[in-house]
Every structure is written in C-alpha cells, then in structure tokens.
Motif scaffolding. Sequence first.
Motif, PDB file in Angstrom:
ATOM      1  N   TYR A  28       0.819  -1.216   0.000  1.00  0.00           N
ATOM      2  CA  TYR A  28       0.000   0.000   0.000  1.00  0.00           C
ATOM      3  C   TYR A  28       0.855   1.270   0.000  1.00  0.00           C
ATOM      4  CZ  TYR A  28      -4.145  -2.861   0.621  1.00  0.00           C
ATOM      5  OH  TYR A  28      -5.156  -3.766   0.417  1.00  0.00           O
ATOM      6  N   SER A  29       2.017   1.205   0.638  1.00  0.00           N
ATOM      7  CA  SER A  29       2.943   2.340   0.585  1.00  0.00           C
ATOM      8  C   SER A  29       3.415   2.576  -0.842  1.00  0.00           C
ATOM      9  CB  SER A  29       4.154   2.084   1.497  1.00  0.00           C
ATOM     10  OG  SER A  29       3.770   2.010   2.846  1.00  0.00           O
ATOM     11  N   LEU A  30       3.806   1.480  -1.508  1.00  0.00           N
ATOM     12  CA  LEU A  30       4.260   1.578  -2.896  1.00  0.00           C
ATOM     13  C   LEU A  30       3.142   2.110  -3.778  1.00  0.00           C
ATOM     14  CD1 LEU A  30       6.338   1.009  -5.137  1.00  0.00           C
ATOM     15  CD2 LEU A  30       5.458  -1.339  -5.249  1.00  0.00           C
ATOM     16  N   ARG A  31       1.951   1.607  -3.629  1.00  0.00           N
ATOM     17  CA  ARG A  31       0.834   2.044  -4.472  1.00  0.00           C
ATOM     18  C   ARG A  31       0.516   3.524  -4.264  1.00  0.00           C
ATOM     19  NH1 ARG A  31      -5.057  -0.769  -4.179  1.00  0.00           N
ATOM     20  NH2 ARG A  31      -5.207   0.516  -2.304  1.00  0.00           N
ATOM     21  N   ARG A  32       0.462   3.962  -2.995  1.00  0.00           N
ATOM     22  CA  ARG A  32       0.148   5.374  -2.716  1.00  0.00           C
ATOM     23  C   ARG A  32       1.155   6.315  -3.360  1.00  0.00           C
ATOM     24  NH1 ARG A  32      -1.394   3.453   2.553  1.00  0.00           N
ATOM     25  NH2 ARG A  32       0.763   3.657   3.280  1.00  0.00           N
ATOM     26  N   GLN A  33       2.427   6.048  -3.106  1.00  0.00           N
ATOM     27  CA  GLN A  33       3.463   6.974  -3.567  1.00  0.00           C
ATOM     28  C   GLN A  33       3.720   6.841  -5.065  1.00  0.00           C
ATOM     29  OE1 GLN A  33       4.193   9.321  -1.609  1.00  0.00           O
ATOM     30  NE2 GLN A  33       3.160   8.341   0.130  1.00  0.00           N
ATOM     31  N   TYR A  34       3.533   5.656  -5.598  1.00  0.00           N
ATOM     32  CA  TYR A  34       3.676   5.454  -7.038  1.00  0.00           C
ATOM     33  C   TYR A  34       2.643   6.283  -7.800  1.00  0.00           C
ATOM     34  CZ  TYR A  34       3.984   3.014 -11.536  1.00  0.00           C
ATOM     35  OH  TYR A  34       4.134   2.720 -12.872  1.00  0.00           O
ATOM     36  N   GLU A  35       1.384   6.142  -7.414  1.00  0.00           N
ATOM     37  CA  GLU A  35       0.312   6.889  -8.086  1.00  0.00           C
ATOM     38  C   GLU A  35       0.504   8.392  -7.929  1.00  0.00           C
ATOM     39  OE1 GLU A  35      -3.236   5.324  -6.374  1.00  0.00           O
ATOM     40  OE2 GLU A  35      -3.246   3.508  -7.625  1.00  0.00           O
ATOM     41  N   LYS A  36       0.920   8.805  -6.746  1.00  0.00           N
ATOM     42  CA  LYS A  36       1.131  10.237  -6.485  1.00  0.00           C
ATOM     43  C   LYS A  36       2.206  10.811  -7.411  1.00  0.00           C
ATOM     44  CE  LYS A  36       2.414  13.432  -2.752  1.00  0.00           C
ATOM     45  NZ  LYS A  36       2.824  13.502  -1.325  1.00  0.00           N
ATOM     46  N   MET A  37       3.340  10.117  -7.536  1.00  0.00           N
ATOM     47  CA  MET A  37       4.431  10.634  -8.366  1.00  0.00           C
ATOM     48  C   MET A  37       4.094  10.546  -9.854  1.00  0.00           C
ATOM     49  SD  MET A  37       8.469   9.577  -8.562  1.00  0.00           S
ATOM     50  CE  MET A  37       8.325   8.501 -10.004  1.00  0.00           C
ATOM     51  N   ILE A  38       3.490   9.430 -10.264  1.00  0.00           N
ATOM     52  CA  ILE A  38       3.148   9.272 -11.686  1.00  0.00           C
ATOM     53  C   ILE A  38       2.180  10.362 -12.125  1.00  0.00           C
ATOM     54  CG2 ILE A  38       2.027   7.777 -13.387  1.00  0.00           C
ATOM     55  CD1 ILE A  38       4.820   6.832 -12.531  1.00  0.00           C
ATOM     56  N   PHE A  39       1.170  10.647 -11.307  1.00  0.00           N
ATOM     57  CA  PHE A  39       0.202  11.683 -11.673  1.00  0.00           C
ATOM     58  C   PHE A  39       0.846  13.060 -11.735  1.00  0.00           C
ATOM     59  CE2 PHE A  39      -3.195   8.646 -10.086  1.00  0.00           C
ATOM     60  CZ  PHE A  39      -3.669   8.372 -11.366  1.00  0.00           C
ATOM     61  N   LYS A  40       1.843  13.301 -10.887  1.00  0.00           N
ATOM     62  CA  LYS A  40       2.549  14.580 -10.952  1.00  0.00           C
ATOM     63  C   LYS A  40       3.309  14.701 -12.271  1.00  0.00           C
ATOM     64  CE  LYS A  40       5.727  17.659  -8.556  1.00  0.00           C
ATOM     65  NZ  LYS A  40       6.493  17.942  -7.315  1.00  0.00           N
ATOM     66  N   LEU A  41       3.940  13.612 -12.693  1.00  0.00           N
ATOM     67  CA  LEU A  41       4.656  13.628 -13.975  1.00  0.00           C
ATOM     68  C   LEU A  41       3.679  13.825 -15.137  1.00  0.00           C
ATOM     69  CD1 LEU A  41       7.139  10.661 -13.356  1.00  0.00           C
ATOM     70  CD2 LEU A  41       7.750  13.075 -13.545  1.00  0.00           C
ATOM     71  N   LEU A  42       2.564  13.124 -15.105  1.00  0.00           N
ATOM     72  CA  LEU A  42       1.582  13.231 -16.188  1.00  0.00           C
ATOM     73  C   LEU A  42       0.958  14.616 -16.254  1.00  0.00           C
ATOM     74  CD1 LEU A  42      -0.195   9.763 -15.790  1.00  0.00           C
ATOM     75  CD2 LEU A  42       1.498  10.422 -17.523  1.00  0.00           C
ATOM     76  N   GLN A  43       0.755  15.232 -15.100  1.00  0.00           N
ATOM     77  CA  GLN A  43       0.201  16.591 -15.063  1.00  0.00           C
ATOM     78  C   GLN A  43       1.132  17.611 -15.697  1.00  0.00           C
ATOM     79  OE1 GLN A  43      -0.647  17.168 -10.903  1.00  0.00           O
ATOM     80  NE2 GLN A  43      -2.460  15.837 -10.941  1.00  0.00           N
ATOM     81  N   ASN A  44       2.427  17.276 -15.728  1.00  0.00           N
ATOM     82  CA  ASN A  44       3.409  18.164 -16.359  1.00  0.00           C
ATOM     83  C   ASN A  44       3.709  17.748 -17.803  1.00  0.00           C
ATOM     84  OD1 ASN A  44       4.806  20.202 -14.292  1.00  0.00           O
ATOM     85  ND2 ASN A  44       4.243  18.346 -13.164  1.00  0.00           N
ATOM     86  N   ASP A  45       2.763  16.995 -18.395  1.00  0.00           N
ATOM     87  CA  ASP A  45       2.882  16.539 -19.789  1.00  0.00           C
ATOM     88  C   ASP A  45       4.155  15.731 -20.044  1.00  0.00           C
ATOM     89  OD1 ASP A  45       0.455  17.683 -20.596  1.00  0.00           O
ATOM     90  OD2 ASP A  45       1.406  19.648 -20.843  1.00  0.00           O
ATOM     91  N   ILE A  46       4.548  14.949 -19.073  1.00  0.00           N
ATOM     92  CA  ILE A  46       5.727  14.089 -19.202  1.00  0.00           C
ATOM     93  C   ILE A  46       5.265  12.664 -19.490  1.00  0.00           C
ATOM     94  CG2 ILE A  46       7.731  13.114 -17.990  1.00  0.00           C
ATOM     95  CD1 ILE A  46       7.764  15.738 -16.323  1.00  0.00           C
ATOM     96  N   LYS A  47       5.844  12.056 -20.507  1.00  0.00           N
ATOM     97  CA  LYS A  47       5.515  10.671 -20.834  1.00  0.00           C
ATOM     98  C   LYS A  47       6.277   9.726 -19.907  1.00  0.00           C
ATOM     99  CE  LYS A  47       4.470  11.560 -25.705  1.00  0.00           C
ATOM    100  NZ  LYS A  47       4.831  11.271 -27.112  1.00  0.00           N
ATOM    101  N   VAL A  48       5.558   8.746 -19.399  1.00  0.00           N
ATOM    102  CA  VAL A  48       6.147   7.800 -18.449  1.00  0.00           C
ATOM    103  C   VAL A  48       6.102   6.393 -19.034  1.00  0.00           C
ATOM    104  CG1 VAL A  48       6.064   6.852 -16.123  1.00  0.00           C
ATOM    105  CG2 VAL A  48       5.383   9.242 -16.515  1.00  0.00           C
ATOM    106  N   PHE A  49       7.270   5.755 -19.100  1.00  0.00           N
ATOM    107  CA  PHE A  49       7.387   4.376 -19.564  1.00  0.00           C
ATOM    108  C   PHE A  49       7.889   3.534 -18.397  1.00  0.00           C
ATOM    109  CE2 PHE A  49       8.184   7.263 -23.084  1.00  0.00           C
ATOM    110  CZ  PHE A  49       7.308   6.807 -24.071  1.00  0.00           C
ATOM    111  N   VAL A  50       7.145   2.505 -18.041  1.00  0.00           N
ATOM    112  CA  VAL A  50       7.488   1.683 -16.877  1.00  0.00           C
ATOM    113  C   VAL A  50       7.849   0.277 -17.334  1.00  0.00           C
ATOM    114  CG1 VAL A  50       6.713   0.788 -14.648  1.00  0.00           C
ATOM    115  CG2 VAL A  50       5.899   3.023 -15.449  1.00  0.00           C
ATOM    116  N   LEU A  51       9.116  -0.100 -17.094  1.00  0.00           N
ATOM    117  CA  LEU A  51       9.550  -1.459 -17.409  1.00  0.00           C
ATOM    118  C   LEU A  51       9.198  -2.348 -16.222  1.00  0.00           C
ATOM    119  CD1 LEU A  51      11.150  -3.313 -19.408  1.00  0.00           C
ATOM    120  CD2 LEU A  51      13.149  -2.876 -17.977  1.00  0.00           C
TER     121      LEU A  51
END
Length: 438
Positions: A306-329
């Motif tokens: 749950y820690s990983l999920r909370r912080q993962y979603e928080k950071m990914i959404f911040k990147l997406l809000q700044n029009d940054i493309k995110v690729f996750v291997l």
Amino acid sequence: DFLGISFIGISFILYDKSYLFPGIYALIPVIGTSLLLLPKSKETYISKFLSISILRFLGKISFSLYLWHWPILAYKNHILIDQSELKLWFYLGLLLALSYLSWMFIEEPFRRSKILKNYKICYCFGIFLVILVIVPNLIVYKQGGFLSRFSSEENQLFEDIHYVGQEYDSQWESEGVSIGAKSDSSTIDFVLWGDSHGKSIAREVDSLAQEFSLHGKAFLRVGVTPITNLWAPIHPHLPKDDVLNLNEERLDYIVTNKIQNVILVCRWQHKVWGLKESEMTNRENPKLPLVVDNKAKELNHEESFYSLRRQYEKMIFKLLQNDIKVFVLTQVPVATRPEIARDFCKYKLFGKFNEYSNLDNLSKEEFLKSREKVYNMLNSIEHKNYKILDPVDLFFNNNGTLVLSEERSIFQDEDHLTPFGSKKLRPLFIPIFNEMKK
C-alpha cells in the motif's frame, strides 16, 4: 587443557561470516591454542586424546594441509557447478594425498638439508624466494591479470559474471550520468530512473540512444526505489533522509528542466515481497528491501504494497500533469537458480566436469502469478502518456519455460540481466525511442 580446547571449540561452533576475522575475535582460538601448547603432564585426558596416531599424523602434515587447501578450494569453486557432498569428499582425499606427498618429498628433505645449517645461504635463499613471489605477482597485478591471454569469447563470459553497470551509477548525485548521444544543447530527451536493474540494462539503453541521436540522463542507484517518499527502513546502506532527498531532487530536476520522457526501471515485486530464499546468502532478514512511506504503521508485505501504491500513483500523476511521458519497465522474470552467468561460464570452459541446463524450473504461469498483485497496480493507470513495457514474453520459450542462456548467459544472477541479456529488451525500447525521435 580443558579451557584451551573449550576456547577452540567455542570459536569453531559459534563463529560465522558475520564475525570480524582477523580481528579481536581471533584472540579466543589463539588463547585456546596457547593454553594447549603450555608444558604439562602427558597423563591428562586431552593430552592422551591429542596423542592419537591419526591426530599426530595430521599435525605433521598440517603445514602442507594449510598450503594446499586454498588452491584446491579455489579451483573447485571456479571449475565445478555441482558442489555436492560426494565431490567434497573427493577433494578432501586429494588434499590429504597432496599434503602427505609434499610433506614427505619436499618439507621433510628440506628440513633435514644442510641449507638451514648455514645462516648466510639460508638468508640469501629466503630473500630470493621473497623476490620470486613478489615480482611476478606485481607484474600480473599491474597488467590487470593479463586478460589478453583469453579469447574475446572468454572475456565476454567473464564480463557477464562481473558487469553491474557501475559507470552509470549516479550514487547520491541528483543530476545523474549523461547517456546517449553527446549534445551541445541543454535539451535532455529522456531520463532512465531506477535501481540496480536500471544499471544492468543502462549500457544497452545508452547504445540505443546513441543510435537514435538522443541525449539522456541516468538516475540510477542500487537499492533505491525510483519513487518519491519511499524508503527501506531496515536497509543499512540506504539512510532514510538521503533516499527521500535524492528522489525528491531528481523529480524536481525532471519537472524543472521540462524533460519529456521518463523510463522507470525497478524490481517492483522485490519492494513488497522481499528476498527469496536463494538470495539469503550473507543476509539475515528477508524484509531488507521492503519499502514504507509515512503512513505505514509497521513493516510487512501488506503495508509495503500500500505504501508503494500510494506513492507510485502520487508521483506518476505529478509527472503526467506536467505533460511528461512515463514508460514503466515491469520486472524481468526471477529465476530459481543463483549465479547463472558463473555456472554458464564454468560449463563453457570446463564442460567435461559439469552438467548444465539452459532452462530454469520457473514456468511462465508461476511467474505471472507471483507478480500479479504488483503488476495490476502498475497497470491500473490509464493515460495516453503512460505506457507499460512488459518483457515477460522475451524470456520464456514456446513451452512457457524460462530460458537462462543462449550463446551467452542471459541472466547474471536470479534477476539481473547480463549485457547480452539486456539486448533482449531492444524490441521494447526501439518503438519508444522512435517516438522520442519524432
């Protein structure tokens, strides 16, 4: 006698790799041995025990045993894949035979020779032997072990064992390591952000980026999850504040410099489920890599997820809000065998002594089941600028069995790819680099 044998017995039973040796702990067996060597009556039980003929024989050849045990042990470990008990007994017999022969035909004749009675000859011979040992070893050391004596194929086998992508490790620097094509402009096309798994594939990503004339940065640090506000609380080499500050600075760097593409690489399941049994060598706690955030109440698998999920979603959404493309291997498959590249090298160089299979016991179905919870979390975000890179089909054959090697080893250990193995990921990276180039 009793005290001496007790000290030796205690050190023999209790000491393991965690004890600093040589060091202060060496005092206990040394004192015990000294007590046994003190003049005493031969009528004590321990004196009688130590006077048994087999023990006296071992005492006579003990110096030869000491000299021979290390090269035999080293060659055994470097040549054989199978370290079974049967082969161990064979090497123990070989050790005893060689020690006896060298004691009888070298040690004893030398001890009785006239050389030792002439001090000048003795000292000159000793100096000659010291020079004979030091000079050749210095030459070998300075020449880096004369790697040229090996073929290019053999050197590639050795590289697969030892390569960890250290040149791409940015340590605790927030600005990372430059990779890809050299650029005169300040534009950075992408960031490769990850842990040791990012380091293991960084050379291939670097090479591909050069092919596409793309300039990037590598934000890579062993053990550090590439997600802000997460840390591993019981990891001794990853202080909480250092980890939190490093990831926060890296995120700020990406946003401030308007970097348009971020590639995240991590052993994601590792941060939730911890170490496997085969990884527990020299490690005492399987929870060592588990991560938490400020909301976690304790350290367990559920809280880490749950820690990983909370912080993962928080950071990914911040990147997406700044029009940054995110690729996750997503995580590469985790094999059931350790030291895969080393075993493959032993097989290629000493095939007569070894049996080897390039297939692992892990099935595709088992791996998909083990990663299901974390994979579903990674795959739960739907956005046009968010993409999952799933390598699972690249490593299993048509029968659903994990392939460990081809002409070279694909895996270095259970889960890290070799430089050869990282080339398997090219079909995943070529399309996204094409997209970046456009």
